[in-house]
Design a protein around this motif. Structure first.
Motif, PDB file in Angstrom:
ATOM      1  N   LEU A 177       0.931  -1.308  -0.179  1.00  0.00           N
ATOM      2  CA  LEU A 177       0.125   0.132   0.038  1.00  0.00           C
ATOM      3  C   LEU A 177       0.868   1.353  -0.082  1.00  0.00           C
ATOM      4  CD1 LEU A 177      -2.686  -1.310   2.521  1.00  0.00           C
ATOM      5  CD2 LEU A 177      -2.965  -0.811   0.132  1.00  0.00           C
ATOM      6  N   ALA A 178       2.116   1.104   0.460  1.00  0.00           N
ATOM      7  CA  ALA A 178       3.041   2.306   0.447  1.00  0.00           C
ATOM      8  C   ALA A 178       3.626   2.803  -0.900  1.00  0.00           C
ATOM      9  CB  ALA A 178       4.152   2.132   1.515  1.00  0.00           C
ATOM     10  N   ASP A 179       2.715   2.659  -1.731  1.00  0.00           N
ATOM     11  CA  ASP A 179       3.148   3.248  -3.381  1.00  0.00           C
ATOM     12  C   ASP A 179       2.329   3.845  -3.898  1.00  0.00           C
ATOM     13  OD1 ASP A 179       4.921   1.961  -6.020  1.00  0.00           O
ATOM     14  OD2 ASP A 179       3.004   2.174  -6.200  1.00  0.00           O
ATOM     15  N   PRO A 180       2.337   4.946  -4.751  1.00  0.00           N
ATOM     16  CA  PRO A 180       1.131   5.802  -5.246  1.00  0.00           C
ATOM     17  C   PRO A 180       0.487   5.097  -6.303  1.00  0.00           C
ATOM     18  CG  PRO A 180       3.369   6.758  -5.729  1.00  0.00           C
ATOM     19  CD  PRO A 180       3.750   5.490  -4.718  1.00  0.00           C
ATOM     20  N   LEU A 192      -1.692   2.257  -4.451  1.00  0.00           N
ATOM     21  CA  LEU A 192      -2.994   3.143  -3.654  1.00  0.00           C
ATOM     22  C   LEU A 192      -3.870   3.452  -4.717  1.00  0.00           C
ATOM     23  CD1 LEU A 192      -2.885   3.626  -0.888  1.00  0.00           C
ATOM     24  CD2 LEU A 192      -2.139   5.649  -1.233  1.00  0.00           C
ATOM     25  N   ARG A 235      -7.629   1.881  -4.725  1.00  0.00           N
ATOM     26  CA  ARG A 235      -8.827   2.954  -4.648  1.00  0.00           C
ATOM     27  C   ARG A 235      -9.775   2.933  -5.689  1.00  0.00           C
ATOM     28  NH1 ARG A 235      -5.133   8.116  -2.164  1.00  0.00           N
ATOM     29  NH2 ARG A 235      -5.517   7.515  -0.079  1.00  0.00           N
ATOM     30  N   VAL A 290      -6.917   3.681   3.988  1.00  0.00           N
ATOM     31  CA  VAL A 290      -6.070   4.201   2.659  1.00  0.00           C
ATOM     32  C   VAL A 290      -7.498   4.410   1.821  1.00  0.00           C
ATOM     33  CG1 VAL A 290      -4.342   2.517   3.171  1.00  0.00           C
ATOM     34  CG2 VAL A 290      -6.354   1.845   1.603  1.00  0.00           C
ATOM     35  N   LEU A 322      -0.381  10.177   3.843  1.00  0.00           N
ATOM     36  CA  LEU A 322      -0.572   8.725   4.156  1.00  0.00           C
ATOM     37  C   LEU A 322       0.564   7.821   3.560  1.00  0.00           C
ATOM     38  CD1 LEU A 322      -2.464   6.051   4.915  1.00  0.00           C
ATOM     39  CD2 LEU A 322      -3.285   6.403   2.553  1.00  0.00           C
ATOM     40  N   LEU A 323       1.074   7.861   2.336  1.00  0.00           N
ATOM     41  CA  LEU A 323       2.258   7.212   1.724  1.00  0.00           C
ATOM     42  C   LEU A 323       3.383   7.415   2.532  1.00  0.00           C
ATOM     43  CD1 LEU A 323       1.652   7.952  -2.070  1.00  0.00           C
ATOM     44  CD2 LEU A 323       1.430   5.727  -1.063  1.00  0.00           C
ATOM     45  N   LEU A 363       2.499   4.950   5.713  1.00  0.00           N
ATOM     46  CA  LEU A 363       2.848   3.739   5.407  1.00  0.00           C
ATOM     47  C   LEU A 363       4.153   3.193   4.849  1.00  0.00           C
ATOM     48  CD1 LEU A 363      -0.363   3.601   2.871  1.00  0.00           C
ATOM     49  CD2 LEU A 363      -0.128   2.516   5.196  1.00  0.00           C
ATOM     50  N   GLY A 364       4.696   4.098   4.370  1.00  0.00           N
ATOM     51  CA  GLY A 364       6.363   3.689   3.916  1.00  0.00           C
ATOM     52  C   GLY A 364       7.106   3.766   5.054  1.00  0.00           C
TER      53      GLY A 364
END
Lengths: 107, 107
Positions: free
Chosen positions: A28-31, A34, A38, A104, B21-22, B25-26
């Motif tokens: 989830l830590a990636d644009p 994400l 969504r 998220v 948010l990113l 999370l990262g």
């Protein structure tokens, strides 16, 4: 003899119950991922093919991102003809990591 | 002329309210940082100096990890003499990202 393969190999899935926390957070830590999550959350199950997302990456990178989402238990995929369709594994993922998807998916 | 600096520069902080948010999370999607956060959660505020954590990384890498935690609004730091002490910004972070710390602190 050439054997013609009409379809690529079926995608391999990991059930959210078998996903480590770090894998879920990393997915989830990636644009781009994400955005995929969504958009999937705003679509019906199996409505969206992989090619239907307007993300700023090439086909190989997109394939890599979907593999990361499958490995994190976030996405299930099905090949129908030449297209690969997706659904967000919302209920299963939420049972494994309560509140994370809600967070998220906040506007 | 040589100017002697008794202390390094004070650490720069980012309030959780200003953290994307990113970034959050990262910051959590890393085994070393996750361990730091979990150990801090089990300690009193300002009890733990940076050198007190038993993590398998060198000093420079550890400093980088703490910088990532500060940038994510997860940690506040204070220099006292030669040591840098820490506290988890639990309440502020939880207000910004409800449920996320609870999830990563689960046993």
């Amino acid at each position: 003899m050439t054997v013609q393969r009409a379809h690529r190999a079926a995608p391999e899935h990991v059930h959210p119950d078998d996903v480590p926390l770090l894998t879920a957070l990393g997915a989830l830590a990636d644009p781009v991922r994400l955005q995929l999550v969504r958009e999937l959350a705003g679509s019906q199950d199996w409505e969206r093919s992989c090619g239907s997302f307007d993300v700023p990456v090439g086909k190989a990178a997109l394939s890599h991102h979907f593999a990361a989402l499958r490995a994190a238990g976030l996405v299930e995929q099905r090949d129908i003809g030449p297209k690969r369709f997706n659904r967000l594994r919302r209920a299963e993922f939420d049972a494994r990591f309560p509140g994370l998807l809600t967070l998220v998916l906040r506007p």
